[in-house]
Design an enzyme around this catalytic site. Structure first.
Site, PDB file in Angstrom:
ATOM      1  N   LYS A 110       0.828  -1.209   0.000  1.00 45.32           N
ATOM      2  CA  LYS A 110       0.000   0.000   0.000  1.00 45.32           C
ATOM      3  C   LYS A 110       0.862   1.259   0.000  1.00 45.32           C
ATOM      4  O   LYS A 110       0.555   2.213  -0.707  1.00 45.32           O
ATOM      5  CB  LYS A 110      -0.981   0.001   1.172  1.00 45.32           C
ATOM      6  CG  LYS A 110      -2.106  -0.995   0.927  1.00 45.32           C
ATOM      7  CD  LYS A 110      -3.317  -0.778   1.797  1.00 45.32           C
ATOM      8  CE  LYS A 110      -4.448  -1.703   1.368  1.00 45.32           C
ATOM      9  NZ  LYS A 110      -5.072  -2.424   2.461  1.00 45.32           N
ATOM     10  N   LYS A 189      -7.942 -10.006 -14.337  1.00 45.53           N
ATOM     11  CA  LYS A 189      -8.685 -10.327 -13.108  1.00 45.53           C
ATOM     12  C   LYS A 189      -9.670  -9.196 -12.798  1.00 45.53           C
ATOM     13  O   LYS A 189      -9.305  -8.021 -12.831  1.00 45.53           O
ATOM     14  CB  LYS A 189      -7.688 -10.461 -11.944  1.00 45.53           C
ATOM     15  CG  LYS A 189      -8.339 -10.627 -10.568  1.00 45.53           C
ATOM     16  CD  LYS A 189      -7.267 -10.527  -9.487  1.00 45.53           C
ATOM     17  CE  LYS A 189      -7.734 -10.593  -8.084  1.00 45.53           C
ATOM     18  NZ  LYS A 189      -8.644  -9.868  -7.403  1.00 45.53           N
ATOM     19  N   LYS A 192     -12.003  -4.044  -8.334  1.00 44.73           N
ATOM     20  CA  LYS A 192     -12.490  -2.665  -8.378  1.00 44.73           C
ATOM     21  C   LYS A 192     -11.356  -1.698  -8.667  1.00 44.73           C
ATOM     22  O   LYS A 192     -11.581  -0.628  -9.212  1.00 44.73           O
ATOM     23  CB  LYS A 192     -13.297  -2.293  -7.138  1.00 44.73           C
ATOM     24  CG  LYS A 192     -12.604  -2.456  -5.823  1.00 44.73           C
ATOM     25  CD  LYS A 192     -13.562  -2.081  -4.700  1.00 44.73           C
ATOM     26  CE  LYS A 192     -12.998  -2.441  -3.342  1.00 44.73           C
ATOM     27  NZ  LYS A 192     -12.587  -3.859  -3.178  1.00 44.73           N
TER      28      LYS A 192
HETATM   29  P1  ADP Z   1     -10.988  -6.120  -5.287  1.00 51.27           P
HETATM   30  O1  ADP Z   1      -9.859  -6.786  -6.049  1.00 51.27           O
HETATM   31  O2  ADP Z   1     -12.137  -5.803  -6.180  1.00 51.27           O
HETATM   32  O3  ADP Z   1     -10.518  -4.938  -4.457  1.00 51.27           O
HETATM   33  P2  ADP Z   1     -11.041  -7.461  -2.740  1.00 51.27           P
HETATM   34  O4  ADP Z   1      -9.549  -7.499  -2.694  1.00 51.27           O
HETATM   35  O5  ADP Z   1     -11.785  -6.547  -1.818  1.00 51.27           O
HETATM   36  O6  ADP Z   1     -11.519  -7.200  -4.263  1.00 51.27           O
HETATM   37  O7  ADP Z   1     -11.552  -8.953  -2.545  1.00 51.27           O
HETATM   38  C1  ADP Z   1     -12.520  -9.377  -1.648  1.00 51.27           C
HETATM   39  C2  ADP Z   1     -12.647 -10.869  -1.821  1.00 51.27           C
HETATM   40  O8  ADP Z   1     -13.106 -11.210  -3.146  1.00 51.27           O
HETATM   41  C3  ADP Z   1     -11.321 -11.622  -1.640  1.00 51.27           C
HETATM   42  O9  ADP Z   1     -11.553 -12.789  -0.879  1.00 51.27           O
HETATM   43  C4  ADP Z   1     -10.888 -12.006  -3.055  1.00 51.27           C
HETATM   44  O10 ADP Z   1     -10.188 -13.224  -3.050  1.00 51.27           O
HETATM   45  C5  ADP Z   1     -12.217 -12.121  -3.798  1.00 51.27           C
HETATM   46  N1  ADP Z   1     -12.045 -11.698  -5.203  1.00 51.27           N
HETATM   47  C6  ADP Z   1     -11.848 -10.439  -5.648  1.00 51.27           C
HETATM   48  N2  ADP Z   1     -11.735 -10.390  -6.995  1.00 51.27           N
HETATM   49  C7  ADP Z   1     -11.862 -11.663  -7.436  1.00 51.27           C
HETATM   50  C8  ADP Z   1     -11.845 -12.275  -8.736  1.00 51.27           C
HETATM   51  N3  ADP Z   1     -11.694 -11.557  -9.857  1.00 51.27           N
HETATM   52  N4  ADP Z   1     -11.998 -13.619  -8.806  1.00 51.27           N
HETATM   53  C9  ADP Z   1     -12.165 -14.357  -7.673  1.00 51.27           C
HETATM   54  N5  ADP Z   1     -12.198 -13.844  -6.429  1.00 51.27           N
HETATM   55  C10 ADP Z   1     -12.050 -12.510  -6.293  1.00 51.27           C
END
Ligand code: ADP
Ligand code: TRP
Length: 321
Positions: A110, A189, A192
């Site tokens: 971060k 992938k 957000k």
């Molecule tokens: P983002 O990448 O959108 O910020 P987060 O890091 O907040 O998402 O992820 C929250 C949960 O969702 C985690 O457990 C993560 O493993 C799962 N997750 C996020 N994006 C994906 C994806 N594209 N495919 C599978 N699981 C995902």
């Protein structure tokens, strides 16, 4: 065997979150003894607008309840409703060597991304350890990125037990590697942070536009597509349509004669129908926010009953009171 996991209230959930995190957590409810909380204290390390935190916390509660979190079976609460977690965090912090803290890569990542570090961000793994240890947790299902935090949690629990006698349960992580990575609108992938998401809930028109806007190659509908399995719309369709239907579209794409526009329309319809029941439940819940609040308050009471016992043990063992 208690399962516990935290959900950070940061923005709108997408179908990657759904298949990667929510679905497995909701399915785990059949094992019983699940503790799920909304990590609003954690969100303070990055969000400093109170209204935004309130809105995100409420939104996440609605999303999870609409998607099948059953507050009868599982304990579902807001982290800050059980402030004992901050006390345990202090106790654990005094046992967390600086070297261990400095190796935490979420903090390093971060700050490398330019987020200006605050003490909360640095101390985040200690709060996460307190989240887990305060509830006598055995299993912590998380994505790979959180594995190190669970290992740090184990370290702190072991150190506590060495210093003060057997007090805390040493948990195990349950890493979800088998869950497919859901691709986003651009094929990377879905995340957000990449702006390539399809939300679980949202405005129909806008979501249809997003899906119809998926960029494809310039081959004509009539041309056979021997690489049909690499088609993004088809890959996404497989998550929403029954296997026989997805296979049928794959065959038609391969053989030629199916246009990309038609395929994307089919994808949209299946996606939209897939969440129809959840969408209706979410609308009902949103019209009944007092009920949602009551669910979280009841969850907090049940969580607190466990937390009070554990913090009591930890206070006594460490000679506090
Ligand atoms: P983002 O990448 O959108 O910020 P987060 O890091 O907040 O998402 O992820 C929250 C949960 O969702 C985690 O457990 C993560 O493993 C799962 N997750 C996020 N994006 C994906 C994806 N594209 N495919 C599978 N699981 C995902
Ligand atoms: N740090 C986790 C994440 O970013 C969320 C979280 C907070 C958590 N406390 C937890 C997960 C305790 C599991 C257990 O996704």
């Amino acid at each position: 065997m208690r399962t516990l996991t935290g959900i950070t209230p940061s923005g709108t959930l997408h179908i990657g979150n759904y298949f990667g995190a929510m679905r497995p957590a909701i399915d785990a409810q059949t094992r019983g003894d699940c503790f799920y909380f909304i990590a609003d204290y954690h969100s303070m390390t990055t969000v400093t607008a109170a209204a935004e935190r309130r809105k995100n916390t409420q939104g996440i509660a609605l999303d999870w309840l609409a998607c099948g979190l059953d507050p009868q079976t599982s304990v579902f609460w807001r982290q800050s409703d059980v402030p004992e977690v901050c006390e345990l965090m202090w106790m654990l912090g005094t046992l967390a060597p600086m070297g261990l803290m400095e190796r935490a890569h979420s903090y390093k990542d971060k700050t490398a991304k330019g987020i200006s570090p605050n003490f909360g961000l640095f101390a985040y793994p200690v709060l996460m350890a307190a989240d887990i240890l305060l509830y006598d947790t055995h299993r912590v299902p998380v994505g790979r990125d959180q594995k190190q935090h669970v290992e740090m949690t184990r370290d702190m629990a072991i150190k506590f037990n060495e210093a003060y006698g057997e007090t805390l349960v040493v948990p195990e992580s349950e890493i979800r590697d088998e869950v497919a990575v859901i691709p986003g609108l651009d094929g990377q992938k879905m995340s957000k942070s990449y702006g390539n998401t399809i939300e679980i809930f949202g405005d129909e028109k806008a979501l249809r536009k997003k899906i119809m806007g998926i960029v494809m190659d310039s081959r004509t509908p009539a041309e056979p597509k021997p690489d049909a399995d690499k088609n993004l719309a088809l890959q996404l369709l497989k998550f929403f349509a029954p296997p026989a239907i997805a296979t049928d579209y794959e065959d038609r794409l391969r053989a030629g004669g199916l246009g990309y526009g038609d395929l994307k329309k089919v994808l949209f319809e299946h996606y939209w129908n897939y969440f129809a029941a959840a969408r209706a439940r979410r609308a009902d819940l949103a019209a009944n926010l007092d009920h949602v609040d009551a669910v979280l308050r009841d969850g907090a009471q049940r969580a607190r009953a466990v937390a009070e016992q554990v913090i009591g043990r930890a206070r006594k063992a460490s000679g506090l009171r």
